[in-house]
Design a protein around this motif. Structure first.
Motif, PDB file in Angstrom:
ATOM      1  N   CYS A   1       8.921  68.767  39.791  1.00  0.00           N
ATOM      2  CA  CYS A   1       8.139  69.241  40.924  1.00  0.00           C
ATOM      3  C   CYS A   1       6.969  68.337  41.292  1.00  0.00           C
ATOM      4  N   LEU A   2       6.404  67.649  40.317  1.00  0.00           N
ATOM      5  CA  LEU A   2       5.129  66.986  40.576  1.00  0.00           C
ATOM      6  C   LEU A   2       5.223  65.780  41.492  1.00  0.00           C
TER       7      LEU A   2
ATOM      8  N   SER B   1       1.880  67.349  43.475  1.00  0.00           N
ATOM      9  CA  SER B   1       0.670  66.980  42.743  1.00  0.00           C
ATOM     10  C   SER B   1      -0.467  66.898  43.756  1.00  0.00           C
ATOM     11  N   SER B   2      -1.674  66.739  43.260  1.00  0.00           N
ATOM     12  CA  SER B   2      -2.825  66.760  44.170  1.00  0.00           C
ATOM     13  C   SER B   2      -2.833  65.562  45.130  1.00  0.00           C
ATOM     14  N   VAL B   3      -2.040  64.545  44.827  1.00  0.00           N
ATOM     15  CA  VAL B   3      -1.899  63.435  45.760  1.00  0.00           C
ATOM     16  C   VAL B   3      -0.854  63.836  46.806  1.00  0.00           C
ATOM     17  N   ASN B   4      -1.309  64.143  47.982  1.00  0.00           N
ATOM     18  CA  ASN B   4      -0.407  64.489  49.082  1.00  0.00           C
ATOM     19  C   ASN B   4       0.576  65.618  48.751  1.00  0.00           C
ATOM     20  N   PRO B   5       0.105  66.791  48.386  1.00  0.00           N
ATOM     21  CA  PRO B   5       1.011  67.882  47.979  1.00  0.00           C
ATOM     22  C   PRO B   5       1.836  68.426  49.134  1.00  0.00           C
ATOM     23  N   ALA B   6       3.140  68.585  48.924  1.00  0.00           N
ATOM     24  CA  ALA B   6       4.011  69.152  49.953  1.00  0.00           C
ATOM     25  C   ALA B   6       3.577  70.576  50.247  1.00  0.00           C
ATOM     26  N   ASN B   7       3.401  70.882  51.498  1.00  0.00           N
ATOM     27  CA  ASN B   7       3.001  72.220  51.938  1.00  0.00           C
ATOM     28  C   ASN B   7       1.645  72.642  51.371  1.00  0.00           C
ATOM     29  N   GLY B   8       0.864  71.689  50.870  1.00  0.00           N
ATOM     30  CA  GLY B   8      -0.421  72.017  50.269  1.00  0.00           C
ATOM     31  C   GLY B   8      -0.315  72.673  48.903  1.00  0.00           C
ATOM     32  N   LEU B   9       0.897  72.759  48.366  1.00  0.00           N
ATOM     33  CA  LEU B   9       1.105  73.454  47.090  1.00  0.00           C
ATOM     34  C   LEU B   9       0.956  72.479  45.922  1.00  0.00           C
ATOM     35  N   ILE B  10      -0.059  72.710  45.084  1.00  0.00           N
ATOM     36  CA  ILE B  10      -0.297  71.871  43.906  1.00  0.00           C
ATOM     37  C   ILE B  10       0.124  72.652  42.666  1.00  0.00           C
ATOM     38  N   LEU B  11       0.936  72.006  41.816  1.00  0.00           N
ATOM     39  CA  LEU B  11       1.447  72.682  40.616  1.00  0.00           C
ATOM     40  C   LEU B  11       1.065  71.904  39.356  1.00  0.00           C
ATOM     41  N   GLU B  12      -0.222  71.564  39.241  1.00  0.00           N
ATOM     42  CA  GLU B  12      -0.653  70.733  38.115  1.00  0.00           C
ATOM     43  C   GLU B  12      -1.190  71.532  36.941  1.00  0.00           C
ATOM     44  N   THR B  13      -1.712  72.712  37.181  1.00  0.00           N
ATOM     45  CA  THR B  13      -2.344  73.455  36.090  1.00  0.00           C
ATOM     46  C   THR B  13      -1.643  74.792  35.875  1.00  0.00           C
TER      47      THR B  13
ATOM     48  N   THR C   1      -3.022  77.714  35.957  1.00  0.00           N
ATOM     49  CA  THR C   1      -3.462  78.675  36.969  1.00  0.00           C
ATOM     50  C   THR C   1      -2.706  78.487  38.282  1.00  0.00           C
ATOM     51  N   GLN C   2      -2.499  77.241  38.674  1.00  0.00           N
ATOM     52  CA  GLN C   2      -1.795  76.968  39.937  1.00  0.00           C
ATOM     53  C   GLN C   2      -0.331  77.408  39.857  1.00  0.00           C
ATOM     54  N   VAL C   3       0.314  77.100  38.745  1.00  0.00           N
ATOM     55  CA  VAL C   3       1.732  77.461  38.611  1.00  0.00           C
ATOM     56  C   VAL C   3       1.876  78.975  38.495  1.00  0.00           C
ATOM     57  N   ARG C   4       1.009  79.590  37.703  1.00  0.00           N
ATOM     58  CA  ARG C   4       1.065  81.040  37.559  1.00  0.00           C
ATOM     59  C   ARG C   4       0.825  81.721  38.910  1.00  0.00           C
ATOM     60  N   ASN C   5      -0.152  81.228  39.640  1.00  0.00           N
ATOM     61  CA  ASN C   5      -0.451  81.837  40.932  1.00  0.00           C
ATOM     62  C   ASN C   5       0.743  81.753  41.875  1.00  0.00           C
ATOM     63  N   SER C   6       1.414  80.601  41.894  1.00  0.00           N
ATOM     64  CA  SER C   6       2.572  80.455  42.781  1.00  0.00           C
ATOM     65  C   SER C   6       3.740  81.331  42.316  1.00  0.00           C
ATOM     66  N   ALA C   7       3.861  81.512  40.995  1.00  0.00           N
ATOM     67  CA  ALA C   7       4.950  82.351  40.469  1.00  0.00           C
ATOM     68  C   ALA C   7       4.657  83.832  40.702  1.00  0.00           C
ATOM     69  N   GLU C   8       3.382  84.196  40.513  1.00  0.00           N
ATOM     70  CA  GLU C   8       3.007  85.611  40.572  1.00  0.00           C
ATOM     71  C   GLU C   8       2.794  86.076  42.014  1.00  0.00           C
TER      72      GLU C   8
END
Ligand code: HEC
Length: 113
Positions: free
Chosen positions: A47-48, A52-64, A66-73
């Protein structure tokens, strides 16, 4: 000498095939799925490049966590992982056992460790 060599080779081969080598992406039955052990490596490998924070697709960052949990939850991460018509990653669905890891992670309450 040759006989011993063949016995050794046979032993090595049989010990390799019967030993339990945990595969990445295999669903553990004896422990919880955790972000650090199971989920993060899958995100890192699949996914990264786009999230990743460098030019994230759709603004979605999955680096941490908290970010991954938030997108999953609260987002669509798990739906998109399983959406054959519109999958993430875009190149195609991950293997069923990898996708099942996310389902188990969700059921178990998204543990970090
Ligand atoms: C090749 C680039 C690429 C890869 C690799 C990729 N994505 Fe995406 N992703 C995108 C793009 C572009 C969008 C926005 C368009 C869309 O929704 O299809 C998106 C959208 C999403 C969305 C929905 C939009 C949002 O903001 O919530 C989720 C969830 C998502 N990606 C998760 C993932 C996950 C999880 C992985 C890895 C398993 C992954 N993506 C891998 C490019 C990628």
């Amino acid at each position: 000498m040759r006989k011993i060599f063949y016995i050794l080779i046979t032993l090595i081969i049989t010990s390799c095939t019967t030993a339990e080598i945990p595969l990445v992406g295999e669903i553990p039955s004896d422990r919880k799925v955790s972000y650090n052990t199971d989920i993060q490596p899958i995100i890192f490998n699949n996914c990264l490049t786009c999230h990743s924070s460098v030019n994230p697709a759709n603004g979605l960052i999955l680096e941490t966590y908290t970010q991954v949990r938030n997108s999953a939850e609260n987002g669509t991460l798990i739906q998109r992982l399983n959406d054959a018509a519109n999958p993430m990653p875009q190149s195609g669905l991950l293997t069923p056992d990898r996708r099942a890891l996310f389902d188990k992670w969700k059921v178990e309450g998204y543990p970090e460790n």
